[in-house]
Design a protein around this motif. Structure first.
Motif, PDB file in Angstrom:
ATOM      1  N   CYS A 198       0.867   2.269   6.534  1.00 59.13           N
ATOM      2  CA  CYS A 198       0.037   1.072   6.403  1.00 59.13           C
ATOM      3  C   CYS A 198       0.955  -0.087   6.030  1.00 59.13           C
ATOM      4  O   CYS A 198       1.856   0.057   5.231  1.00 59.13           O
ATOM      5  CB  CYS A 198      -1.006   1.294   5.322  1.00 59.13           C
ATOM      6  N   ASN A 255       0.411   4.029   1.310  1.00 62.25           N
ATOM      7  CA  ASN A 255       0.412   4.718   2.608  1.00 62.25           C
ATOM      8  C   ASN A 255       1.538   4.117   3.444  1.00 62.25           C
ATOM      9  O   ASN A 255       1.479   2.958   3.827  1.00 62.25           O
ATOM     10  CB  ASN A 255      -0.941   4.523   3.297  1.00 62.25           C
ATOM     11  N   CYS A 267      -7.146   3.767   3.352  1.00 63.09           N
ATOM     12  CA  CYS A 267      -5.913   4.510   3.072  1.00 63.09           C
ATOM     13  C   CYS A 267      -6.102   5.583   2.003  1.00 63.09           C
ATOM     14  O   CYS A 267      -5.528   6.661   2.115  1.00 63.09           O
ATOM     15  CB  CYS A 267      -4.811   3.545   2.669  1.00 63.09           C
ATOM     16  N   CYS A 322      -4.372  -0.114  -0.317  1.00 60.92           N
ATOM     17  CA  CYS A 322      -4.940  -1.401   0.031  1.00 60.92           C
ATOM     18  C   CYS A 322      -6.451  -1.301  -0.002  1.00 60.92           C
ATOM     19  O   CYS A 322      -7.156  -2.228  -0.356  1.00 60.92           O
ATOM     20  CB  CYS A 322      -4.473  -1.832   1.412  1.00 60.92           C
ATOM     21  N   CYS A 350       0.853  -1.184   0.000  1.00 57.80           N
ATOM     22  CA  CYS A 350       0.000   0.000   0.000  1.00 57.80           C
ATOM     23  C   CYS A 350       0.892   1.238   0.000  1.00 57.80           C
ATOM     24  O   CYS A 350       1.930   1.270   0.662  1.00 57.80           O
ATOM     25  CB  CYS A 350      -0.896  -0.020   1.230  1.00 57.80           C
TER      26      CYS A 350
HETATM   27 ZN   LIG Z   1      -3.244   0.777   3.195  1.00 62.25          ZN
END
Ligand SMILES: [Zn+2]
Length: 172
Positions: free
Chosen positions: A134, A131, A155, A150, A129
């Motif tokens: 994350c 982010n 996110c 994700c 992901c």
């Molecule tokens: Zn994520």
């Protein structure tokens, strides 16, 4: 000896395994650390629960996460495929290639084989992901191959809100 068809049937198992270490509200979790939870996780995916299986899944997860993040080479997966062989089975349509695994059904082997099937059929589509806070992974099945999160709901919106916050506050 377990015989199962080679292919990408275990994509979901692979993604689920990679995603058993989510960060929830800034705290890292491990969905396989607790035996009871791990047993249910294995059972739900056709894996006979055992401590050996759990340990193998945890180390395969670690190795696969590193490979997908690009911090380890795929050769680091060697330990999981030592007992794997391909066996052709003649059918009316031609040859079916079956994966043979020495020993019991192995979730770790299934995950590694699924990773390789994805590498071949969908290169670059399994990724972390975007982010950075994350720890989850995604398989991008969109045509343009531009998915970054994700989950758009979690996110995607979070990162958008952050960018918006930065934009609006930078001009103050
Ligand atoms: Zn994520």
């Amino acid at each position: 000896m377990d015989v199962r068809a080679a292919g990408s049937a275990d994509e979901e198992l692979l993604l689920d395994l990679l995603n058993t270490t989510p960060v929830i509200d800034g705290v890292p979790h491990d969905g396989l650390s607790e035996l009871k939870v791990a047993n249910a996780w294995m059972r739900a995916r056709g894996i006979e629960p055992s401590e050996r299986e759990r340990a193998a899944l945890v180390s395969a997860r670690e190795a696969l996460q590193a490979v997908v993040r690009g911090v380890a080479a795929p050769s680091s997966l060697a330990a999981f495929v030592g007992g794997v062989a391909l066996r052709p089975v003649a059918t009316d349509d031609g040859l079916d290639w079956h994966v043979e695994v020495a020993g019991p059904v192995d979730g770790a082997v299934r995950a590694v084989l699924a990773w390789d099937a994805l590498r071949i059929t969908s290169p670059g589509r399994l990724r972390p992901c975007a982010n950075t806070e994350c720890q989850l992974f995604l398989i991008d099945r969109s045509k343009p191959n531009t998915a970054r999160w994700c989950s758009m709901a979690i996110c995607g919106n979070r990162m958008k809100a952050r960018r918006h916050y930065r934009r609006t506050h930078a001009s103050e």
